[in-house]
Enzyme design. Structure first.
Site, PDB file in Angstrom:
ATOM      1  N   ASN A  25      27.094  39.226  49.397  1.00  0.00           N
ATOM      2  CA  ASN A  25      26.304  38.317  50.240  1.00  0.00           C
ATOM      3  C   ASN A  25      27.176  37.869  51.421  1.00  0.00           C
ATOM      4  O   ASN A  25      28.392  38.103  51.432  1.00  0.00           O
ATOM      5  CB  ASN A  25      25.788  37.123  49.432  1.00  0.00           C
ATOM      6  CG  ASN A  25      26.888  36.424  48.667  1.00  0.00           C
ATOM      7  OD1 ASN A  25      27.848  35.931  49.255  1.00  0.00           O
ATOM      8  ND2 ASN A  25      26.787  36.400  47.346  1.00  0.00           N
ATOM      9  N   GLY A  33      24.168  40.629  39.798  1.00  0.00           N
ATOM     10  CA  GLY A  33      24.059  42.076  40.013  1.00  0.00           C
ATOM     11  C   GLY A  33      25.402  42.781  40.041  1.00  0.00           C
ATOM     12  O   GLY A  33      26.336  42.435  39.310  1.00  0.00           O
ATOM     13  N   VAL A  34      25.496  43.752  40.921  1.00  0.00           N
ATOM     14  CA  VAL A  34      26.718  44.558  40.992  1.00  0.00           C
ATOM     15  C   VAL A  34      27.894  43.711  41.504  1.00  0.00           C
ATOM     16  O   VAL A  34      29.049  43.923  41.103  1.00  0.00           O
ATOM     17  CB  VAL A  34      26.475  45.833  41.847  1.00  0.00           C
ATOM     18  CG1 VAL A  34      26.299  45.532  43.307  1.00  0.00           C
ATOM     19  CG2 VAL A  34      27.576  46.848  41.623  1.00  0.00           C
ATOM     20  N   ASP A  35      27.601  42.737  42.355  1.00  0.00           N
ATOM     21  CA  ASP A  35      28.643  41.833  42.870  1.00  0.00           C
ATOM     22  C   ASP A  35      29.310  41.084  41.706  1.00  0.00           C
ATOM     23  O   ASP A  35      30.552  41.033  41.598  1.00  0.00           O
ATOM     24  CB  ASP A  35      27.962  40.846  43.840  1.00  0.00           C
ATOM     25  CG  ASP A  35      28.915  40.077  44.720  1.00  0.00           C
ATOM     26  OD1 ASP A  35      30.119  40.366  44.702  1.00  0.00           O
ATOM     27  OD2 ASP A  35      28.435  39.168  45.435  1.00  0.00           O
ATOM     28  N   SER A 118      21.117  46.553  48.379  1.00  0.00           N
ATOM     29  CA  SER A 118      19.863  45.825  48.723  1.00  0.00           C
ATOM     30  C   SER A 118      18.681  46.108  47.797  1.00  0.00           C
ATOM     31  O   SER A 118      17.615  45.522  48.000  1.00  0.00           O
ATOM     32  CB  SER A 118      19.418  46.083  50.177  1.00  0.00           C
ATOM     33  OG  SER A 118      20.216  45.354  51.086  1.00  0.00           O
ATOM     34  N   THR A 119      18.834  46.991  46.802  1.00  0.00           N
ATOM     35  CA  THR A 119      17.648  47.360  46.003  1.00  0.00           C
ATOM     36  C   THR A 119      17.463  46.491  44.763  1.00  0.00           C
ATOM     37  O   THR A 119      16.546  46.727  43.979  1.00  0.00           O
ATOM     38  CB  THR A 119      17.699  48.838  45.553  1.00  0.00           C
ATOM     39  OG1 THR A 119      18.783  49.009  44.626  1.00  0.00           O
ATOM     40  CG2 THR A 119      17.870  49.769  46.736  1.00  0.00           C
ATOM     41  N   GLY A 120      18.329  45.484  44.564  1.00  0.00           N
ATOM     42  CA  GLY A 120      18.168  44.560  43.435  1.00  0.00           C
ATOM     43  C   GLY A 120      17.582  43.249  43.923  1.00  0.00           C
ATOM     44  O   GLY A 120      16.426  43.193  44.359  1.00  0.00           O
ATOM     45  N   VAL A 121      18.396  42.212  43.900  1.00  0.00           N
ATOM     46  CA  VAL A 121      17.983  40.863  44.319  1.00  0.00           C
ATOM     47  C   VAL A 121      17.383  40.882  45.728  1.00  0.00           C
ATOM     48  O   VAL A 121      16.430  40.145  46.011  1.00  0.00           O
ATOM     49  CB  VAL A 121      19.210  39.917  44.294  1.00  0.00           C
ATOM     50  CG1 VAL A 121      18.857  38.546  44.855  1.00  0.00           C
ATOM     51  CG2 VAL A 121      19.737  39.762  42.884  1.00  0.00           C
ATOM     52  N   TYR A 122      17.885  41.716  46.622  1.00  0.00           N
ATOM     53  CA  TYR A 122      17.439  41.714  48.019  1.00  0.00           C
ATOM     54  C   TYR A 122      16.131  42.474  48.243  1.00  0.00           C
ATOM     55  O   TYR A 122      15.609  42.479  49.367  1.00  0.00           O
ATOM     56  CB  TYR A 122      18.548  42.219  48.943  1.00  0.00           C
ATOM     57  CG  TYR A 122      19.642  41.191  49.211  1.00  0.00           C
ATOM     58  CD1 TYR A 122      19.587  39.907  48.655  1.00  0.00           C
ATOM     59  CD2 TYR A 122      20.731  41.480  50.025  1.00  0.00           C
ATOM     60  CE1 TYR A 122      20.589  38.973  48.894  1.00  0.00           C
ATOM     61  CE2 TYR A 122      21.731  40.539  50.282  1.00  0.00           C
ATOM     62  CZ  TYR A 122      21.653  39.290  49.706  1.00  0.00           C
ATOM     63  OH  TYR A 122      22.641  38.361  49.955  1.00  0.00           O
TER      64      TYR A 122
HETATM   65  N1  AR6 Z   1      27.040  49.302  38.782  1.00  0.00           N
HETATM   66  C1  AR6 Z   1      26.221  49.937  39.647  1.00  0.00           C
HETATM   67  N2  AR6 Z   1      25.053  49.418  40.105  1.00  0.00           N
HETATM   68  C2  AR6 Z   1      24.716  48.195  39.648  1.00  0.00           C
HETATM   69  C3  AR6 Z   1      25.511  47.457  38.738  1.00  0.00           C
HETATM   70  C4  AR6 Z   1      26.734  48.060  38.298  1.00  0.00           C
HETATM   71  N3  AR6 Z   1      27.570  47.448  37.455  1.00  0.00           N
HETATM   72  N4  AR6 Z   1      24.894  46.270  38.481  1.00  0.00           N
HETATM   73  C5  AR6 Z   1      23.738  46.275  39.184  1.00  0.00           C
HETATM   74  N5  AR6 Z   1      23.618  47.427  39.873  1.00  0.00           N
HETATM   75  P1  AR6 Z   1      22.076  43.827  43.488  1.00  0.00           P
HETATM   76  P2  AR6 Z   1      21.453  43.461  46.346  1.00  0.00           P
HETATM   77  C6  AR6 Z   1      22.547  47.880  40.798  1.00  0.00           C
HETATM   78  O1  AR6 Z   1      21.050  42.820  43.096  1.00  0.00           O
HETATM   79  O2  AR6 Z   1      20.035  43.803  46.116  1.00  0.00           O
HETATM   80  C7  AR6 Z   1      24.136  39.510  44.439  1.00  0.00           C
HETATM   81  O3  AR6 Z   1      23.939  38.294  43.787  1.00  0.00           O
HETATM   82  C8  AR6 Z   1      21.205  47.208  40.712  1.00  0.00           C
HETATM   83  O4  AR6 Z   1      20.446  47.714  39.623  1.00  0.00           O
HETATM   84  O5  AR6 Z   1      23.385  43.794  42.798  1.00  0.00           O
HETATM   85  O6  AR6 Z   1      22.169  44.091  47.518  1.00  0.00           O
HETATM   86  C9  AR6 Z   1      24.975  39.369  45.705  1.00  0.00           C
HETATM   87  O7  AR6 Z   1      25.919  38.332  45.595  1.00  0.00           O
HETATM   88  C10 AR6 Z   1      20.601  47.580  42.058  1.00  0.00           C
HETATM   89  O8  AR6 Z   1      20.064  48.906  42.019  1.00  0.00           O
HETATM   90  O9  AR6 Z   1      22.412  43.737  45.087  1.00  0.00           O
HETATM   91  C11 AR6 Z   1      23.951  39.077  46.745  1.00  0.00           C
HETATM   92  O10 AR6 Z   1      23.624  37.710  46.800  1.00  0.00           O
HETATM   93  C12 AR6 Z   1      21.819  47.610  42.987  1.00  0.00           C
HETATM   94  O11 AR6 Z   1      22.976  47.594  42.123  1.00  0.00           O
HETATM   95  C13 AR6 Z   1      22.737  39.871  46.287  1.00  0.00           C
HETATM   96  O12 AR6 Z   1      22.871  39.988  44.871  1.00  0.00           O
HETATM   97  C14 AR6 Z   1      21.900  46.428  43.939  1.00  0.00           C
HETATM   98  O13 AR6 Z   1      21.412  45.249  43.299  1.00  0.00           O
HETATM   99  C15 AR6 Z   1      22.707  41.251  46.876  1.00  0.00           C
HETATM  100  O14 AR6 Z   1      21.521  41.893  46.492  1.00  0.00           O
END
Ligand code: AR6
Length: 169
Positions: A25, A33-35, A118-122
């Protein structure tokens, strides 16, 4: 010859590559998520490094070391939140992939892994995001001579299918 792009299903924190990309973020203060997974696996030193970076704009990246991760580097990319001007969101997402790849090249990396930014929370649609990612990577790889391998690390079979389909096009 351009680098190979491969799709895997798994946890990006476990990958033995030179650099992994984080879906961060703008505050670079960790999150879910991944972060969250990357910060847990890297240990508290990663957050300390991030605090010194003064945030990051959407579509841009900042670099830290990998701390306890197998990867030497973490390239923190801030993807767009889906909604509003879709072409602008495509452009910002593409910029994440392009800028991260160029940064990895500048660090001399041979391998880099991306999550589906961007494909999770975003909320970015997974199929559209995969097409944007593959197009941006293909356009940039010819300029990135050090990069031999790009891993698209998907967290679900559905996400992997989106990326495989995008690579076939
Ligand atoms: N390894 C690989 N991919 C993953 C993992 C992992 N360990 N965990 C989740 N994913 P997101 P965004 C996938 O929500 O949409 C955070 O809170 C997940 O299934 O992690 O860019 C940040 O701090 C999805 O396909 O990231 C920001 O505030 C992808 O990673 C916000 O979320 C991205 O999902 C960013 O949102």
């Amino acid at each position: 010859m351009s680098a190979q792009i491969e799709v895997v299903v798994g946890d990006i924190t476990e990958l033995e590559v030179d650099a992994i990309v984080n879906a961060a973020n703008k505050q670079l203060k960790g999150g879910g998520g991944v972060d969250g997974a990357i910060h847990r696996a890297a240990g508290p030193g990663l957050l300390e490094d991030c605090r010194r970076l003064n945030g990051c704009e959407t579509g841009d990246v900042k670099v830290t070391g990998g701390h306890d991760l197998p990867a030497s580097w973490v390239i923190h990319a801030v993807g767009p939140v889906w909604g509003g001007d879709k072409e602008e969101k495509d452009r910002l997402l593409a910029a994440c992939y392009t800028t991260a790849l160029r940064k990895a090249e500048g660090l001399g990396c041979a391998s880099i892994a991306f999550p589906a930014i961007s494909t999770g929370v975003y909320g970015f649609p997974g199929d559209r995001a995969a097409r944007v990612a593959v197009k941006a990577l293909r356009a940039t790889l010819p300029d990135c001579g050090s990069i031999e391998k790009v891993v698209l690390c998907c967290f679900s079979e559905e996400s992997a299918t989106h990326h495989r389909v995008a690579l076939e096009q």
